[in-house]
Write an enzyme that holds these catalytic residues in place. Structure first.
Site, PDB file in Angstrom:
ATOM      1  N   GLY A  40       0.876  -1.224  -0.018  1.00 29.40           N
ATOM      2  CA  GLY A  40      -0.051   0.035  -0.222  1.00 29.40           C
ATOM      3  C   GLY A  40       0.831   1.311  -0.024  1.00 29.40           C
ATOM      4  N   HIS A  43       2.068   4.496  -5.163  1.00 29.82           N
ATOM      5  CA  HIS A  43       2.653   5.614  -5.850  1.00 29.82           C
ATOM      6  C   HIS A  43       2.808   4.897  -7.338  1.00 29.82           C
ATOM      7  CE1 HIS A  43       6.237   2.999  -5.593  1.00 29.82           C
ATOM      8  NE2 HIS A  43       6.232   3.087  -4.347  1.00 29.82           N
ATOM      9  N   GLU A  44       3.251   5.999  -8.300  1.00 33.26           N
ATOM     10  CA  GLU A  44       3.390   5.734  -9.626  1.00 33.26           C
ATOM     11  C   GLU A  44       4.304   4.431  -9.817  1.00 33.26           C
ATOM     12  OE1 GLU A  44       2.248   6.394 -13.015  1.00 33.26           O
ATOM     13  OE2 GLU A  44       0.882   7.464 -11.741  1.00 33.26           O
ATOM     14  N   HIS A  46       4.003   1.562  -8.374  1.00 32.82           N
ATOM     15  CA  HIS A  46       3.247   0.229  -8.363  1.00 32.82           C
ATOM     16  C   HIS A  46       2.248   0.505  -9.271  1.00 32.82           C
ATOM     17  CE1 HIS A  46       3.632   1.417  -3.577  1.00 32.82           C
ATOM     18  NE2 HIS A  46       4.060   0.198  -3.752  1.00 32.82           N
ATOM     19  N   LYS A 160      13.430  -2.393  -8.408  1.00 35.50           N
ATOM     20  CA  LYS A 160      13.362  -1.604  -7.312  1.00 35.50           C
ATOM     21  C   LYS A 160      14.065  -2.396  -6.163  1.00 35.50           C
ATOM     22  CE  LYS A 160      13.246   1.444  -3.821  1.00 35.50           C
ATOM     23  NZ  LYS A 160      12.243   1.071  -2.705  1.00 35.50           N
ATOM     24  N   GLN A 164      14.698  -9.230  -3.730  1.00 38.45           N
ATOM     25  CA  GLN A 164      13.440  -9.723  -3.655  1.00 38.45           C
ATOM     26  C   GLN A 164      12.883 -10.446  -4.850  1.00 38.45           C
ATOM     27  OE1 GLN A 164      10.045  -7.883  -1.388  1.00 38.45           O
ATOM     28  NE2 GLN A 164       9.350  -7.149  -3.370  1.00 38.45           N
ATOM     29  N   MET A 195      11.163   5.960  -6.684  1.00 32.76           N
ATOM     30  CA  MET A 195       9.812   5.992  -5.838  1.00 32.76           C
ATOM     31  C   MET A 195       9.735   5.056  -4.757  1.00 32.76           C
ATOM     32  SD  MET A 195       7.059   7.215  -8.743  1.00 32.76           S
ATOM     33  CE  MET A 195       7.491   8.438  -9.772  1.00 32.76           C
ATOM     34  N   SER A 197       7.222   3.860  -0.926  1.00 29.78           N
ATOM     35  CA  SER A 197       6.205   4.571  -0.053  1.00 29.78           C
ATOM     36  C   SER A 197       7.031   4.982   1.118  1.00 29.78           C
ATOM     37  CB  SER A 197       5.425   2.922   0.560  1.00 29.78           C
ATOM     38  OG  SER A 197       4.778   2.460  -0.662  1.00 29.78           O
ATOM     39  N   ARG A 198       8.101   4.771   1.303  1.00 36.20           N
ATOM     40  CA  ARG A 198       8.803   5.270   2.762  1.00 36.20           C
ATOM     41  C   ARG A 198       9.075   6.573   2.280  1.00 36.20           C
ATOM     42  NH1 ARG A 198      10.516  -0.219   2.985  1.00 36.20           N
ATOM     43  NH2 ARG A 198      10.248  -1.127   5.118  1.00 36.20           N
TER      44      ARG A 198
HETATM   45  P1  AMP Z   1       5.702  -2.382  -1.865  1.00 33.61           P
HETATM   46  O1  AMP Z   1       4.492  -1.889  -1.647  1.00 33.61           O
HETATM   47  O2  AMP Z   1       7.117  -1.636  -1.317  1.00 33.61           O
HETATM   48  O3  AMP Z   1       6.003  -3.795  -1.216  1.00 33.61           O
HETATM   49  O4  AMP Z   1       6.037  -2.750  -3.210  1.00 33.61           O
HETATM   50  C1  AMP Z   1       5.360  -3.357  -4.174  1.00 33.61           C
HETATM   51  C2  AMP Z   1       5.865  -3.673  -5.321  1.00 33.61           C
HETATM   52  O5  AMP Z   1       6.300  -2.521  -6.281  1.00 33.61           O
HETATM   53  C3  AMP Z   1       7.095  -4.589  -5.124  1.00 33.61           C
HETATM   54  O6  AMP Z   1       7.370  -5.473  -6.355  1.00 33.61           O
HETATM   55  C4  AMP Z   1       8.103  -3.217  -5.591  1.00 33.61           C
HETATM   56  O7  AMP Z   1       9.567  -3.920  -5.980  1.00 33.61           O
HETATM   57  C5  AMP Z   1       7.485  -2.469  -6.504  1.00 33.61           C
HETATM   58  N1  AMP Z   1       8.021  -1.199  -6.464  1.00 33.61           N
HETATM   59  C6  AMP Z   1       8.394  -0.485  -5.570  1.00 33.61           C
HETATM   60  N2  AMP Z   1       8.959   0.740  -5.817  1.00 33.61           N
HETATM   61  C7  AMP Z   1       8.720   0.844  -7.290  1.00 33.61           C
HETATM   62  C8  AMP Z   1       9.545   1.815  -8.243  1.00 33.61           C
HETATM   63  N3  AMP Z   1       9.946   2.847  -7.848  1.00 33.61           N
HETATM   64  N4  AMP Z   1       9.227   1.422  -9.528  1.00 33.61           N
HETATM   65  C9  AMP Z   1       8.714   0.158  -9.766  1.00 33.61           C
HETATM   66  N5  AMP Z   1       8.350  -0.928  -8.972  1.00 33.61           N
HETATM   67  C10 AMP Z   1       8.442  -0.442  -7.647  1.00 33.61           C
END
Ligand code: AMP
Length: 294
Positions: A40, A43-44, A46, A160, A164, A195, A197-198
């Site tokens: 959650g 951002h762009e 996601h 990113k 993982q 980008m 969430s943090r």
């Molecule tokens: P998270 O919500 O941070 O667990 O991220 C969910 C998914 O979005 C993960 O597969 C992340 O690698 C991907 N993600 C996070 N930040 C970015 C970004 N800046 N550009 C592309 N994918 C991202």
């Protein structure tokens, strides 16, 4: 959007039984399912994963779950931004078909769900694994559980979180899970900051300062492209830049084999390496990486 300018209706479920019913209905119509797991605070970055999934599948499901088992730092878990109502609007605008927002009890109804007998191998002990013990086991556990529930045809992850992506590919391989893992490029702010969430936890000034991390990665990539083959020298240079900067407290800056993230000592023509870094800017830990083909 349809011809009247209205968005798809976003189905929202918080119970496993409900989303499974929705999935069965779509399976009966032979629809392919793309899945984007997230925590959650969307951002762009996601949204770019959702776009890719929509291109390649009949329906796209997003999950929002801040997974407690992957946080090795309780403070980080508590501080993690949660913006569900705004997220739902973004998902609707992005044309997402369905969002799954389970509670912790729904994902882990008993202790046995909290542990996946998954061996991360050496891959899991490197980089993030070294600084965040237990993190990847938590990631593997939740991803396995979500894959069991959603049974997607394809699942979308961001470069990113490079390590993982490799862990998830290993998980899928070890358990013979019939899902295609699609890795998508990193979306960045105008100043180069990846980008995340943090980033919401950074002040306006810190967001500007944060551009340094990608600049450092780019400069190191340029050194390699320019013919420097000595990874030790490049790493030393990067650490010296960190100590000059003062805003950042680095965990690591490593030049790694792109398949298993082992450290590369001597670079050679034809190699593909990934430069990975993690550093604290104030209380916020940022990670980033860049792939270099020599
Ligand atoms: P998270 O919500 O941070 O667990 O991220 C969910 C998914 O979005 C993960 O597969 C992340 O690698 C991907 N993600 C996070 N930040 C970015 C970004 N800046 N550009 C592309 N994918 C991202």
């Amino acid at each position: 959007m349809d011809i009247f300018g209205a968005y798809n209706m976003l189905n929202s479920f918080d119970k496993v039984a409900e989303i499974q019913q929705y999935i069965s209905k779509n399976r009966l119509q032979n629809k392919s399912i793309g899945f984007v797991p997230t925590m959650g605070a969307l951002h762009e970055g996601h949204i770019s994963l959702i776009r890719k999934s929509r291109e390649e599948n009949d329906i796209t499901i997003v999950s929002i779950f801040v997974n407690p088992t992957q946080f090795n730092d309780q403070g980080d878990f508590t501080r993690y931004p949660r913006t569900i109502e705004k997220d739902k609007i973004l998902l609707e605008e992005a044309g997402c078909d369905c969002v799954f927002i389970p509670s912790v009890e729904e994902i882990y109804p008993s202790e046995s769900f909290k542990k996946t007998e998954f061996s991360e191998g050496e891959l899991g002990s490197r980089l993030e694994g070294k600084y965040r013990p237990g993190h990847f086991n938590g990631v593997a556990t939740v991803v396995k559980r979500l894959f069991d529930i959603i049974t997607p045809n394809r699942a979308y992850f961001g470069q990113k979180d490079y390590q993982q992506c490799l862990i998830v590919k290993k998980l899928v391989n070890d358990f013979n899970i019939p899902v295609e893992i699609v890795v998508c490029p990193i979306l960045r702010e105008e100043n180069g900051l990846a980008m995340s969430s943090r980033n919401q936890l950074l002040s306006a000034e810190e967001r500007e300062q944060a551009a340094f991390l990608y600049q450092l990665l780019q400069a190191a990539a340029m050194k390699i492209k320019g013919g420097n083959r000595n990874t030790g020298e490049i790493k030393e240079w990067a650490m010296a830049e960190f100590s000059k900067n003062r805003n950042f407290e680095p965990d690591y800056f490593d030049i790694c084999n792109d398949a298993d993230l082992s450290q590369v000592t001597t670079l050679q023509e034809g190699m593909r390496v990934v430069i990975c870094t993690a550093a604290f800017l104030g209380k916020v830990r940022l990670i980033d990486n860049i792939i270099v083909e020599i």
